[in-house]
Scaffold this active site. Structure first.
Site, PDB file in Angstrom:
ATOM      1  CE1 TYR A 193       0.113   2.138   7.476  1.00  0.00           C
ATOM      2  CE2 TYR A 193       2.466   2.590   7.467  1.00  0.00           C
ATOM      3  CZ  TYR A 193       1.293   2.336   6.780  1.00  0.00           C
ATOM      4  OH  TYR A 193       1.305   2.278   5.408  1.00  0.00           O
ATOM      5  CE  LYS A 197       0.175  -1.042   5.795  1.00  0.00           C
ATOM      6  NZ  LYS A 197      -0.776  -1.556   4.788  1.00  0.00           N
TER       7      LYS A 197
END
Length: 296
Positions: A193, A197
């Site tokens: 994750y 990002k």
């Protein structure tokens, strides 16, 4: 060490010299946009629009007069978002597309259908993303599951940006990528994750470099108690309202802070204070982008 415990927020919240907001504040108040129908005649495409932050963003743009193209994986949830928009704006024009954002052909077809139907595209909000529960150090994870996060969070944004850019160049439009504070942080169990990002921030920089007529922002929406966050095992409070990021999207795409194009920005930051106290430094130092920190 506990999973989902993040290190110090690099570029995050607590220690920055700016007021932090968890809900709408005067500078980004969307009511003037609603009253004036600021986005009437504009076309806005939102991915991940079937629930949570994406649904709130869709509703805000609809109330501000925009024509909407809503993308999500499940038609029933998209229908619920469309119904909420029509309940607030009975004459709103809304298209829906049930698809997987990593399906390149489906994405191309949705973008083309949107432009064919409405005649243009002005704002793209790639919000669709995934956050798997923080459970394992990455060598203990399923490699395919790890890469699936990268596919959805990064490739999904790339796909829509790729096919939307020719149309956005014509309208000198805006792209607001819904990123995360995790782009600037590290957390045990969060490699997929956080890396996805972080990469979105760099992608944003490249898009603006290559297509300067299009404004693009990498927006941290705050810690919002969405279904995705609730199941993540991330050990942090979720005090922020989804309407905070939705109102920030209106503010940015209305051209209120174009000096932030190509940069990371947090919806929590008081943008009046950012402009007053940071703008000159941001521009002069080319700040809020990914770069090496050289010891003084």
């Amino acid at each position: 060490m506990s999973y989902g415990v993040f290190d110090a927020p690099l570029g995050g919240e607590e220690d920055l010299p700016v007021t932090m907001h968890h809900d709408i504040y005067p500078t980004i108040d969307p009511e003037p946009h609603f009253a004036a129908k600021t986005f009437k005649g504009k076309v806005v495409l939102v991915t991940g629009a079937s629930r949570g932050i994406g649904a709130e963003i869709a509703l805000h743009y609809g109330r501000a007069g925009a024509d909407l193209a809503l993308v999500g994986r499940k038609q029933a949830f998209l229908d619920a978002t469309k119904a909420a928009v029509l309940a607030a704006v009975p004459d709103a024009r809304v298209l829906t597309f049930a698809l997987d954002v990593v399906d390149t052909a489906a994405v191309e077809a949705a973008v083309n259908a949107t432009v064919e139907h409405f005649g243009r595209l002005d704002v793209l909000v790639p919000n669709a993303g995934v956050l798997r529960p923080f459970r394992h150090y990455f060598i203990n994870e399923d490699p395919n599951g790890w890469w699936k996060t990268l596919e959805i969070n990064l490739r999904g944004v790339y796909n829509f940006t790729h096919f939307a850019l020719p149309h956005l160049m014509k309208t000198k439009g805006n792209i607001i990528v819904i990123s995360s504070m995790a782009a600037q942080m590290r957390g045990i169990g969060g490699t997929d994750y956080c890396i996805s990002k972080h990469a979105l921030g760099r992608f944003t920089e490249f898009v603006v470099l290559e297509y300067p007529d299009v404004k693009m922002y990498s927006l941290h929406p705050g810690a919002v108690a969405t279904e995705m966050n609730d199941t993540s095992n991330a050990q942090m409070e979720m005090p922020d309202q989804p309407r905070l990021s939705a109102a920030t999207c209106l503010y940015l795409s209305a051209g209120k802070a174009e000096y932030l194009s190509g940069r990371y920005v947090a919806a929590l930051w008081d943008l009046a204070e950012v402009e007053r106290d940071w703008k000159d430094k941001i521009v002069a130092q080319h700040a809020l982008v990914s770069k090496l920190a050289i010891p003084a």
